[in-house]
Design a protein around this motif. Structure first.
Motif, PDB file in Angstrom:
ATOM      1  N   VAL A   1      -6.128  19.267 -23.982  1.00  0.00           N
ATOM      2  CA  VAL A   1      -6.902  19.783 -25.119  1.00  0.00           C
ATOM      3  C   VAL A   1      -7.483  18.622 -25.942  1.00  0.00           C
ATOM      4  O   VAL A   1      -8.662  18.629 -26.297  1.00  0.00           O
ATOM      5  CB  VAL A   1      -6.043  20.700 -26.004  1.00  0.00           C
ATOM      6  N   ASN A   2      -6.668  17.627 -26.196  1.00  0.00           N
ATOM      7  CA  ASN A   2      -7.159  16.475 -26.960  1.00  0.00           C
ATOM      8  C   ASN A   2      -8.326  15.797 -26.251  1.00  0.00           C
ATOM      9  O   ASN A   2      -9.254  15.314 -26.884  1.00  0.00           O
ATOM     10  CB  ASN A   2      -6.044  15.446 -27.168  1.00  0.00           C
ATOM     11  N   GLY A   3      -8.237  15.770 -24.939  1.00  0.00           N
ATOM     12  CA  GLY A   3      -9.265  15.073 -24.171  1.00  0.00           C
ATOM     13  C   GLY A   3     -10.523  15.894 -23.965  1.00  0.00           C
ATOM     14  O   GLY A   3     -11.554  15.383 -23.534  1.00  0.00           O
ATOM     15  N   THR A   4     -10.447  17.181 -24.219  1.00  0.00           N
ATOM     16  CA  THR A   4     -11.587  18.073 -24.001  1.00  0.00           C
ATOM     17  C   THR A   4     -11.656  19.108 -25.114  1.00  0.00           C
ATOM     18  O   THR A   4     -11.465  20.299 -24.866  1.00  0.00           O
ATOM     19  CB  THR A   4     -11.439  18.843 -22.658  1.00  0.00           C
ATOM     20  N   PRO A   5     -11.929  18.705 -26.333  1.00  0.00           N
ATOM     21  CA  PRO A   5     -11.898  19.648 -27.450  1.00  0.00           C
ATOM     22  C   PRO A   5     -12.874  20.790 -27.181  1.00  0.00           C
ATOM     23  O   PRO A   5     -13.990  20.548 -26.731  1.00  0.00           O
ATOM     24  CB  PRO A   5     -12.394  18.809 -28.630  1.00  0.00           C
ATOM     25  N   GLY A   6     -12.420  22.015 -27.397  1.00  0.00           N
ATOM     26  CA  GLY A   6     -13.284  23.167 -27.165  1.00  0.00           C
ATOM     27  C   GLY A   6     -13.186  23.710 -25.756  1.00  0.00           C
ATOM     28  O   GLY A   6     -13.937  24.598 -25.366  1.00  0.00           O
ATOM     29  N   ILE A   7     -12.270  23.192 -24.982  1.00  0.00           N
ATOM     30  CA  ILE A   7     -12.055  23.711 -23.626  1.00  0.00           C
ATOM     31  C   ILE A   7     -11.598  25.176 -23.721  1.00  0.00           C
ATOM     32  O   ILE A   7     -10.937  25.556 -24.681  1.00  0.00           O
ATOM     33  CB  ILE A   7     -11.010  22.844 -22.888  1.00  0.00           C
ATOM     34  N   THR A   8     -11.994  25.974 -22.762  1.00  0.00           N
ATOM     35  CA  THR A   8     -11.593  27.389 -22.802  1.00  0.00           C
ATOM     36  C   THR A   8     -10.220  27.573 -22.172  1.00  0.00           C
ATOM     37  O   THR A   8      -9.772  26.747 -21.375  1.00  0.00           O
ATOM     38  CB  THR A   8     -12.577  28.291 -22.034  1.00  0.00           C
TER      39      THR A   8
ATOM     40  N   LEU B   1      -8.327  25.782 -18.897  1.00  0.00           N
ATOM     41  CA  LEU B   1      -6.990  25.203 -18.981  1.00  0.00           C
ATOM     42  C   LEU B   1      -6.057  25.825 -17.944  1.00  0.00           C
ATOM     43  O   LEU B   1      -5.317  25.118 -17.258  1.00  0.00           O
ATOM     44  CB  LEU B   1      -6.421  25.420 -20.386  1.00  0.00           C
ATOM     45  N   ALA B   2      -6.128  27.133 -17.813  1.00  0.00           N
ATOM     46  CA  ALA B   2      -5.264  27.806 -16.843  1.00  0.00           C
ATOM     47  C   ALA B   2      -5.550  27.305 -15.429  1.00  0.00           C
ATOM     48  O   ALA B   2      -4.627  27.047 -14.652  1.00  0.00           O
ATOM     49  CB  ALA B   2      -5.451  29.316 -16.926  1.00  0.00           C
TER      50      ALA B   2
END
Lengths: 141, 141
Positions: free
Chosen positions: A45-52, A56-57
């Motif tokens: 998450v930190n590396g890709t802010p706004g990831i869905t 992530l799943a």
DNA sequence: TTAAATTAGTTGTACATACAAAATAGAAAG
DNA sequence: CTTTCTATTTTGTATGTACAACTAATTTAA
């Protein structure tokens, strides 16, 4: 009696390895106050802010429902924030999660050192490669 | 961003493999009405009547408390019987568990065929060997 | 021969994870 | 437009597994 399946069945051996390495990982991640899975989730998450959540799943190879639970927990501890956007949910880091990142990376490094010390650097990395390749094949199947 | 840990960290890859193979195993064991772990547990008990819970836990690499839960379930379904002997518990097969054995062995065979078809017979068996060896090292550590 | 230590098993509790069904939003087709 | 289909997420529920604390039995040692 014939209990060779304990040694030859991939279901068995891989669950066993998984329990063994999870135990080590939990030890090494104790300093973060998180279980390893959550630690890696934060890095993502930190590396890709706004990831869905969907992304992530997929990256973590867990089901969407599991991911919902993960984010619930992180959000409850102010280690992630949700922003609903239509039918998707975007996940963002928080101040707190950014601060934790250094500690998580250190734990991650310690983890790798720890199992590499036992298995040997090359063998460990080869094993992980082989396992990854097989996982991908079995998931596709 | 750097998400290489998803591919290189043994904690990650081995948990992933474990989830993938468990899913396949559950499919193949559906015919038995048992999850794979319980199937193998029954084989072990049938093959060694009077085995202690401690021995079972060691063979399966699970904790004693987990094993207690397993036997509770089997006993509840009349697929095993406990006989207390001092401080140890001896576990015995039942009629029902003996009848199930054929079905379990068939499922076990199907499971191996199923993942071997995807990975290749030799690769699958080599992978399992490597994983076993590493598990043993990591457990000892 | 009683007290202390060890061993085997159980119980309470907690966590990671999955599946199936429901809710919601957006897209496609009529 | 409105209906139907599809995609994303959530919720309810279940399962596998662990750890810590407990009980009970056996062994060791005083």
């Amino acid at each position: 009696m014939d209990d060779s399946f304990l040694r030859t069945c991939l279901f068995f051996t891989s669950n066993r390895l998984s329990r063994a390495i999870t135990k080590i990982a939990e030890e090494q991640f104790a300093s973060t106050g998180l279980s390893p899975m959550y630690g890696y989730l934060i890095l993502l998450v930190n590396g890709t802010p706004g990831i869905t959540q969907k992304e992530l799943a997929e990256k973590l190879s867990v089901t969407p429902s599991t991911l919902t639970r993960f984010i619930d927990k992180l959000e409850g501890r102010h280690l992630a924030e949700r922003k609903v956007q239509g039918k998707t949910v975007l996940v963002y880091p928080t101040e707190k999660s950014k601060e934790l990142e250094v500690t998580i990376r250190a734990a991650s490094r310690k983890l790798k050192e720890s199992y590499s010390a036992v298995l040997g650097l090359d063998d460990a990395s080869k094993l992980s490669d082989d396992i990854l390749a097989s996982s991908e094949l079995l998931e596709k199947r």
